[in-house]
Scaffold this active site. Structure first.
Site, PDB file in Angstrom:
ATOM      1  CB  CYS A   1      11.117  36.010   5.749  1.00 56.06           C
ATOM      2  SG  CYS A   1      12.452  36.397   4.606  1.00 56.06           S
TER       3      CYS A   1
ATOM      4  CG  HIS B   1      15.650  36.386   8.417  1.00 62.45           C
ATOM      5  ND1 HIS B   1      16.464  35.370   7.951  1.00 62.45           N
ATOM      6  CD2 HIS B   1      14.888  36.766   7.343  1.00 62.45           C
ATOM      7  CE1 HIS B   1      16.198  35.134   6.671  1.00 62.45           C
ATOM      8  NE2 HIS B   1      15.239  35.955   6.286  1.00 62.45           N
TER       9      HIS B   1
END
Lengths: 342, 342, 342, 342
Positions: D148, D240
């Site tokens: 990710c 994130h």
């Protein structure tokens, strides 16, 4: 042809929610936005600190912020997201000037000739509008919706009235957005709860009595019900959770309560949810993060209906700035349109 | 000369709190630590995921983890921080083998011949120890403390009993540490609350009746009191907050309640706080982050005492792993020493 | 005999921390507190919204809040927790009037004749005091401590200078208390981070160069070092965490860095920690909640020292309102006393 | 006619996200779900602890959970949300049996003959499929997407390559959902950050070199780029955030970087966002709560592009379980369909 609507207090938390909900509304189109004095004349998109989604909706980005002056407003309905003290003066001015004011402010809620409406419960109280206009000599009028915590609670009390509801203790766990923006300081609420919300308990203890009351002639006779509330702020962004202890005139079963909730139906308005009260069967629901958007924020979600030593207890959750504020005012306005009052 | 104490379940959340509180205790010295099978033989400091402070206290860092076997333990008192199902077997083995078991587990709390003690309330129930030893033919015995939420609540109910307390509704906002470690997943509780804690409401509704009960012969007659609880998990590290609605046999004033709280005095034991019930006058207290360490976590803090439609309501807060767990067991052990039962 | 100290900006976040740290100080005694105009004449305990612990320390509770006027102050040292714009005027007035001003404000930090001090690093820069007094014709003088993020970082850069440190990239995760009170809105930081702190990166990139610089005659020659910072706010109450990427003139090993950190010793002042840089060996430390109080908040805690493609990287954490603010000013004042400058 | 797709590891966090994204997909229809052994034979809706939205999508609620056995699967494409160690065996079995495996697991990412794809960057690496099938004698094949954090970062590195990108320092602030469910304990992350994520830095430092590498014959020649990462967990649910420090072979301006980002265009696949890299002009964006859903979670959002002492720094944010996991695998599968490889 959409109706033109304006918003008073458009840059605040509830004001932003009004814009979010109205920006795609099938009946209404935002034409006028007002904010506090120092912002007048500036573009909405540049003045607002937008925090309810990624971007300010395009259609309002370039609207110029107006003063709170009826003469500046081009609107059929004016939604008010004002703080109560400001609302008292400003809403009056707009009603005098002939506007329909759908207000989320507490200023006029408990006035005898002002309807305090949850459309699914007491649409008939709209009859007070004529009383109000006559009493006050206004061309327009004010219709109010209750406090956020009250709405969520009262949607579940209504179906219990027929079961002989007599007394309610309710402890709330209320979201941060209920305090507006900037509102609660992060240093106050991180790893913490605050067991106090100014004025909240008084509202929750009085407003439902009017909403559940009976229109008799020109007045509402308050419901014969006792409510005691304890209100607390928790570190949750949106969604008020309420733990309800209900006592009745007679023995009531969980099954009866469940049925009463299920039989309580939504209206057929654009903002109406498909289901008014959603009952979750899981042991640990409703939860704010998972359930607050039920029915696009216009349902309330109930769980853990259970018997206790003196009655029935359950948990109810609702979206405090949708069903509990902006969505409530919009639903009221939709009702006014449907009832051909506008 | 300090008494030697052991801890069952030393690596868990409550086990860590036992160690923190006992590592500087004037009467007790940690000599034996037991944990689950896979950890046996390893050093405590290397096995524990220590999360209650910066560092594992030096005196236990090199203690080797023992099996839960009485023969391996060198201790005068054994504190139990075990989960209930494990506690049932293990605590029995230790009591049989002659140990004094001061347990925080729920396994034996409601057994007729097991004292469920809050030292300031029902020290006289320790008389059940003889009954227990005789009944069961044990050389040692088990003394238990209540569930965390129960302790905090019951410390405020005790002084209200003389005012005619009859019924209590309580809604709790409970800390994460109450669920142990790892316990509550961050994905479950961030921007959320969970309105359910397994088995908790049942404990809060039953345990106080035993604690507030009267010792009659070999038995405790339960107090005549009705309690209904609604228990909720909130994103707070330590400190349970409880919103209490109390009803009485007669009209009771805020002043009477305040006085009753203030007149309820702590004992004179090493872990006793200076003040048992601290009353905060601020509108928005108690708050977990500010008040949980009151009296080194052994006081409870009350605020917002106010009249309501049917009685009195108030907020009480206490440190769930100190006064509500490890500190409670330690206070029980101190009482046993003072009463010369050990 | 303790020295008398006053605090400018006593009701804010850093002001509260000054009071907490000074209320039990062996050398200093709080005698004068000043706050903003509307609070003057009121008692500290009644005016402050105290959020750093359970209760306002007794010794200051009844102190009357003074105006920021040197004539009203009875103190040997004045600590300043003022915002920078206010500090510029007020600190000057106090220094002119003969006070020793130990300031946490940024207003004078980068002025050529004002010492910017971390006692363990550049105590010799105090020689600028004479230059300052002469330059400005002041009876007193101003000594400053760096920005919170700077202090924590620079305590680890100092020992690296001898290893040939040349360039630093640092990304910070800064605590809420660094923004003061009310500071960051909970609606902005719940389930969120804010990747911007006004003016912070500029400070972190410039202040270390002065602190690590060499006193040459009447001036500090700035250190030859390049720093780039990216500063972010995270939902943590206290404790700034900084991820540091360091490049050197030559190949440097983890072992050399570790040794350099360990050989960097604290001074012997009342607020000095036992260990200046604490190195944690665990893979996942330092963590703000567990490590911020190391050395009563006056140590910095380092972890994860590792080689990377161009140098060494590590994590450093420190308590932003203790070592990074109030504690830093107090340490400066202690140094002044020890050096007999006061 | 929709293609039939199956999901391996359907009950986990990423598995749930696969279901959420696929339940309304124009090309794909979920037909097979597999979970760990103890769940086999049970209905998905009853076994999953669904946490990504209010309700499990209707179309999968009654699907029976299958074993991870190719013979039980009726699907054209199998998506893998398995942990790496399980993935190694299971994905191989499915590829051998002729399935197209679009995997989010790390097991095969760095194998020489396995494409590690971000469709907008290195679709040409799909040529490795033939190599893989030949090498391994499989009827099917495995295509992987990166970690990710890697995906979000690399989407911004790609356009910088032409500007002479040479070295990157990146510090990440990663969301809780990246650790799966239950994942991070609330007691570990409340009022805290954890400056360590196992294996993450190694992935972020190596995977981009392959993705940005050149296909030469049967192999990818890795990009000539140095990356150093420091990875941290923060109390954010999704999204994130990465602070990037970039160095180049030559002087690069903010304007060049901005242009490079803007010229990097999305493909025309069902899950493609309208804009690939969204640049926010506000000083304090991107923020996870406001920006993670940009482009339905498939855009990355960049802000604060600025010069520093040795290059350019900026912030990039992306949705870790959409663009960074389930959405990435789905985009890969869409690419395979478009390229007629399926």
């Amino acid at each position: 042809m959409k109706l033109k609507v304006g918003i008073l207090g458009a840059t605040g938390m509830v004001g932003q929610k009004f814009i979010e909900l109205l920006s795609e509304h099938p009946w209404f189109k935002i034409t006028s936005l007002a904010a506090s004095e120092r912002r007048i004349g500036k573009k909405y998109g540049e003045e607002v600190r937008w925090i309810v989604s990624q971007d300010v909706p395009k259609e309002v980005r370039d609207l110029e912020l107006l003063p709170m002056d009826p003469k500046e407003f081009d609107a059929d309905i004016v939604f008010s997201a004002l703080p109560s003290d400001v609302a008292r003066e400003v809403e009056k001015k707009f009603a005098e000037a002939g506007f329909v004011v759908a207000s989320n402010a507490s200023a006029y809620r408990m006035e005898e000739d002002v309807p305090l409406i949850i459309p699914e419960i007491n649409a008939d109280h709209l009859a007070l509008i004529d009383v109000q206009k006559k009493n006050r000599g206004w061309d327009g009028f004010i219709v109010t919706n209750p406090n956020c915590t009250t709405i969520i609670l009262t949607l579940t009390l209504k179906p219990l009235m027929d079961l002989g509801l007599r007394e309610v203790n309710v402890a709330t766990m209320q979201a941060l957005s209920g305090a507006g923006y900037p509102g609660v300081a992060s240093l106050d609420i991180t790893d913490n709860i605050i067991p106090f919300i100014k004025g909240e308990e008084e509202k929750v203890e009085s407003e439902p009595l009017k909403i559940l009351g009976k229109l008799e002639g020109n007045k509402v006779r308050f419901a014969d019900l006792k409510i005691s509330a304890s209100c607390h702020r928790v570190p949750v962004i949106d969604g008020h959770t309420e733990a309800v202890f209900a006592r009745f005139d007679r023995e009531v079963t969980v099954e009866e309560v469940r049925e009463a909730f299920e039989n309580f139906k939504p209206l057929d308005l654009p903002s109406s949810p498909e289901k008014l009260i959603i009952i979750r069967e899981e042991a640990d629901r409703p939860q704010p993060r998972l359930d607050r958007n039920a029915g696009r924020g216009m349902s309330v979600v109930v769980g853990r209906i259970r018997k206790d030593v003196s009655g029935i207890k359950y948990i109810v959750l609702g979206h405090n700035t949708v069903r509990g504020a902006a969505g409530a005012s919009i639903l009221n306005a939709e009702l006014l349109v449907k009832e051909k009052i506008i």
